[in-house]
Design a protein around this motif. Sequence first.
Motif, PDB file in Angstrom:
ATOM      1  N   GLY A  36      35.655  46.124  46.133  1.00 27.55           N
ATOM      2  CA  GLY A  36      35.768  46.308  44.693  1.00 27.55           C
ATOM      3  C   GLY A  36      35.470  47.743  44.305  1.00 27.55           C
ATOM      4  O   GLY A  36      35.243  48.608  45.149  1.00 27.55           O
ATOM      5  N   GLU A  37      35.434  47.999  43.020  1.00 24.83           N
ATOM      6  CA  GLU A  37      35.253  49.364  42.548  1.00 24.83           C
ATOM      7  C   GLU A  37      34.814  49.377  41.093  1.00 24.83           C
ATOM      8  O   GLU A  37      34.764  48.341  40.439  1.00 24.83           O
ATOM      9  N   ARG A  38      34.489  50.552  40.620  1.00 27.88           N
ATOM     10  CA  ARG A  38      34.221  50.795  39.210  1.00 27.88           C
ATOM     11  C   ARG A  38      35.432  51.561  38.686  1.00 27.88           C
ATOM     12  O   ARG A  38      35.748  52.642  39.178  1.00 27.88           O
ATOM     13  N   PHE A  39      36.139  50.998  37.693  1.00 27.95           N
ATOM     14  CA  PHE A  39      37.386  51.627  37.266  1.00 27.95           C
ATOM     15  C   PHE A  39      37.687  51.319  35.807  1.00 27.95           C
ATOM     16  O   PHE A  39      37.051  50.463  35.189  1.00 27.95           O
ATOM     17  N   THR A  56      34.620  39.461  37.954  1.00 27.79           N
ATOM     18  CA  THR A  56      33.443  39.953  37.249  1.00 27.79           C
ATOM     19  C   THR A  56      33.222  39.062  36.037  1.00 27.79           C
ATOM     20  O   THR A  56      33.997  38.137  35.783  1.00 27.79           O
ATOM     21  N   GLY A  57      32.166  39.296  35.292  1.00 22.94           N
ATOM     22  CA  GLY A  57      31.835  38.426  34.176  1.00 22.94           C
ATOM     23  C   GLY A  57      32.371  38.933  32.848  1.00 22.94           C
ATOM     24  O   GLY A  57      32.334  40.135  32.570  1.00 22.94           O
ATOM     25  N   ALA A  58      32.854  38.023  32.009  1.00 22.33           N
ATOM     26  CA  ALA A  58      33.337  38.412  30.680  1.00 22.33           C
ATOM     27  C   ALA A  58      32.211  38.999  29.846  1.00 22.33           C
ATOM     28  O   ALA A  58      32.407  39.990  29.124  1.00 22.33           O
ATOM     29  N   ALA A  59      31.016  38.416  29.947  1.00 20.17           N
ATOM     30  CA  ALA A  59      29.875  38.935  29.184  1.00 20.17           C
ATOM     31  C   ALA A  59      29.506  40.337  29.641  1.00 20.17           C
ATOM     32  O   ALA A  59      29.107  41.186  28.835  1.00 20.17           O
ATOM     33  N   LEU A  60      29.641  40.580  30.943  1.00 23.72           N
ATOM     34  CA  LEU A  60      29.340  41.908  31.476  1.00 23.72           C
ATOM     35  C   LEU A  60      30.347  42.942  30.960  1.00 23.72           C
ATOM     36  O   LEU A  60      29.969  44.051  30.574  1.00 23.72           O
ATOM     37  N   ILE A  61      31.628  42.579  30.950  1.00 28.43           N
ATOM     38  CA  ILE A  61      32.647  43.494  30.418  1.00 28.43           C
ATOM     39  C   ILE A  61      32.352  43.802  28.950  1.00 28.43           C
ATOM     40  O   ILE A  61      32.416  44.958  28.513  1.00 28.43           O
ATOM     41  N   LEU A  83      35.461  48.541  33.995  1.00 32.14           N
ATOM     42  CA  LEU A  83      35.177  47.328  34.768  1.00 32.14           C
ATOM     43  C   LEU A  83      34.370  47.669  36.003  1.00 32.14           C
ATOM     44  O   LEU A  83      34.619  48.684  36.657  1.00 32.14           O
ATOM     45  N   GLU A  84      33.408  46.835  36.312  1.00 31.87           N
ATOM     46  CA  GLU A  84      32.580  46.950  37.515  1.00 31.87           C
ATOM     47  C   GLU A  84      32.811  45.709  38.356  1.00 31.87           C
ATOM     48  O   GLU A  84      32.439  44.605  37.968  1.00 31.87           O
ATOM     49  N   THR A  85      33.481  45.878  39.506  1.00 32.90           N
ATOM     50  CA  THR A  85      33.859  44.721  40.330  1.00 32.90           C
ATOM     51  C   THR A  85      33.310  44.812  41.751  1.00 32.90           C
ATOM     52  O   THR A  85      33.801  44.132  42.638  1.00 32.90           O
ATOM     53  N   ARG A  86      32.303  45.649  41.973  1.00 35.85           N
ATOM     54  CA  ARG A  86      31.802  45.826  43.333  1.00 35.85           C
ATOM     55  C   ARG A  86      30.958  44.626  43.772  1.00 35.85           C
ATOM     56  O   ARG A  86      30.112  44.138  43.029  1.00 35.85           O
ATOM     57  N   HIS A  87      31.215  44.178  44.988  1.00 37.49           N
ATOM     58  CA  HIS A  87      30.459  43.087  45.592  1.00 37.49           C
ATOM     59  C   HIS A  87      30.067  43.463  47.016  1.00 37.49           C
ATOM     60  O   HIS A  87      30.806  44.164  47.709  1.00 37.49           O
ATOM     61  N   ILE A  88      28.924  42.968  47.428  1.00 37.45           N
ATOM     62  CA  ILE A  88      28.484  43.149  48.809  1.00 37.45           C
ATOM     63  C   ILE A  88      29.246  42.180  49.698  1.00 37.45           C
ATOM     64  O   ILE A  88      29.389  40.997  49.375  1.00 37.45           O
ATOM     65  N   VAL A  89      29.747  42.679  50.813  1.00 37.64           N
ATOM     66  CA  VAL A  89      30.454  41.841  51.783  1.00 37.64           C
ATOM     67  C   VAL A  89      29.422  41.246  52.743  1.00 37.64           C
ATOM     68  O   VAL A  89      28.774  41.991  53.479  1.00 37.64           O
ATOM     69  N   PRO A  90      29.218  39.927  52.746  1.00 35.19           N
ATOM     70  CA  PRO A  90      28.252  39.335  53.684  1.00 35.19           C
ATOM     71  C   PRO A  90      28.671  39.609  55.121  1.00 35.19           C
ATOM     72  O   PRO A  90      29.854  39.524  55.464  1.00 35.19           O
ATOM     73  N   PRO A 142      36.426  50.509  52.092  1.00 34.57           N
ATOM     74  CA  PRO A 142      37.394  50.598  53.181  1.00 34.57           C
ATOM     75  C   PRO A 142      38.563  49.643  53.060  1.00 34.57           C
ATOM     76  O   PRO A 142      39.570  49.804  53.731  1.00 34.57           O
ATOM     77  N   THR A 143      38.461  48.638  52.216  1.00 31.47           N
ATOM     78  CA  THR A 143      39.538  47.659  52.122  1.00 31.47           C
ATOM     79  C   THR A 143      40.332  47.755  50.835  1.00 31.47           C
ATOM     80  O   THR A 143      41.230  46.974  50.595  1.00 31.47           O
ATOM     81  N   GLY A 144      39.990  48.683  49.979  1.00 24.06           N
ATOM     82  CA  GLY A 144      40.657  48.745  48.698  1.00 24.06           C
ATOM     83  C   GLY A 144      39.987  47.803  47.703  1.00 24.06           C
ATOM     84  O   GLY A 144      38.990  47.161  48.003  1.00 24.06           O
ATOM     85  N   ALA A 145      40.508  47.745  46.488  1.00 22.00           N
ATOM     86  CA  ALA A 145      39.934  46.898  45.465  1.00 22.00           C
ATOM     87  C   ALA A 145      40.189  45.442  45.776  1.00 22.00           C
ATOM     88  O   ALA A 145      40.902  45.094  46.702  1.00 22.00           O
ATOM     89  N   LEU A 146      39.597  44.573  44.987  1.00 27.19           N
ATOM     90  CA  LEU A 146      39.870  43.156  45.119  1.00 27.19           C
ATOM     91  C   LEU A 146      41.370  42.931  45.051  1.00 27.19           C
ATOM     92  O   LEU A 146      42.087  43.614  44.328  1.00 27.19           O
ATOM     93  N   ALA A 147      41.851  41.951  45.818  1.00 21.00           N
ATOM     94  CA  ALA A 147      43.291  41.680  45.857  1.00 21.00           C
ATOM     95  C   ALA A 147      43.810  41.422  44.445  1.00 21.00           C
ATOM     96  O   ALA A 147      43.245  40.652  43.696  1.00 21.00           O
ATOM     97  N   GLN A 148      44.891  42.076  44.107  1.00 20.20           N
ATOM     98  CA  GLN A 148      45.446  41.951  42.761  1.00 20.20           C
ATOM     99  C   GLN A 148      46.716  41.126  42.785  1.00 20.20           C
ATOM    100  O   GLN A 148      47.412  41.091  43.765  1.00 20.20           O
TER     101      GLN A 148
END
Length: 314
Positions: free
Chosen positions: A31-34, A53-58, A78-85, A308-314
């Motif tokens: 994910g990313e901040r964009f 991401t969350g509507a309330a957060l946006i 938008l902030e969509t960054r997530h930690i990859v387990p 390294p993988t790009g943003a969340l799949a769109q």
Amino acid sequence: MLLAACLVLAAAPAAANGSSGGAAWGESLVGERFVYEVRRGDSLGGIAARHGTGAALIARDNAIGPRQGLKPGQQLMLETRHIVPQSNGDGITINVPQRMLFHFEGGALRTAYPVTAGRPDWQTPLGPFTVVNRQTDKPWFVPKSIQEEMRQQGKPVLTRVEPGPDNPLGRHWIGLSMPAIGIHGTNAPTSIYALRSHGCVRMHPDDVADLFERVRVGDAGRIVYHPALLAGLPDGRVFVEVHLDAYRRSGKPIDALRALAAERGIESRVDWLRVAEIVAARDGVAREVTLPEALPAATPLSTPTANPTGALAQ
């Protein structure tokens, strides 16, 4: 419009392989901040569902009031960054509280998608699985328990829904070795990134079509339950991500994060006051918690996270 499709007879117990509780470790983000430009017909809920991401957060991050509508051309941060387990191998990892599915192949993360999993009173089971079938345009045979729910809610009681726009399974079905559980599409894309299914894992139609082409029968996977995640990146930065414990399966996130940080030898690099704020907010995005003095001089705290993988799949 039908939304629910799957059936889990009872809440699954925590698996013995560490699928539930504690904090998960990761070494990368997705994910990313964009900046997102609003299109005609967009809503906060729809944008949030598509991007994980969350509507309330946006709304909070963009100072949008509760009665304020969106306008085409409006720009939203938008902030969509997530930690990859961390993965134990190739295949699928689904972290229920995170509402994210990660697909690993060749020892690396290939794609990540927001998903919807089971609601708290109809929980998605945890543990390892294998892919047992792949089907397109699968009819939905409505479980008797969901028929009863329809009856109690005063809705028409259906026993079978044929493929088409009214089928809540969407066009793609990935059947799992867990009884009555699958990964599938939906006829309600704005319902993604939530805990509201009858146990199955629901994906945006475009995302499940992409995943469908990547997986094969016999592929392995696991469903885990980690509301708290901690990441140590190669450049020395540390991130924390915390979600609501909707299934009430975990203890205090701060304790789990401290234990994991100590185990990984990074406890002294973490701003624990910042972690406490993130735990209190539980806003579900990866936040940096590195102490400034713990970073190499050439690594500014404001540097955007490399993905390294790009943003969340769109």
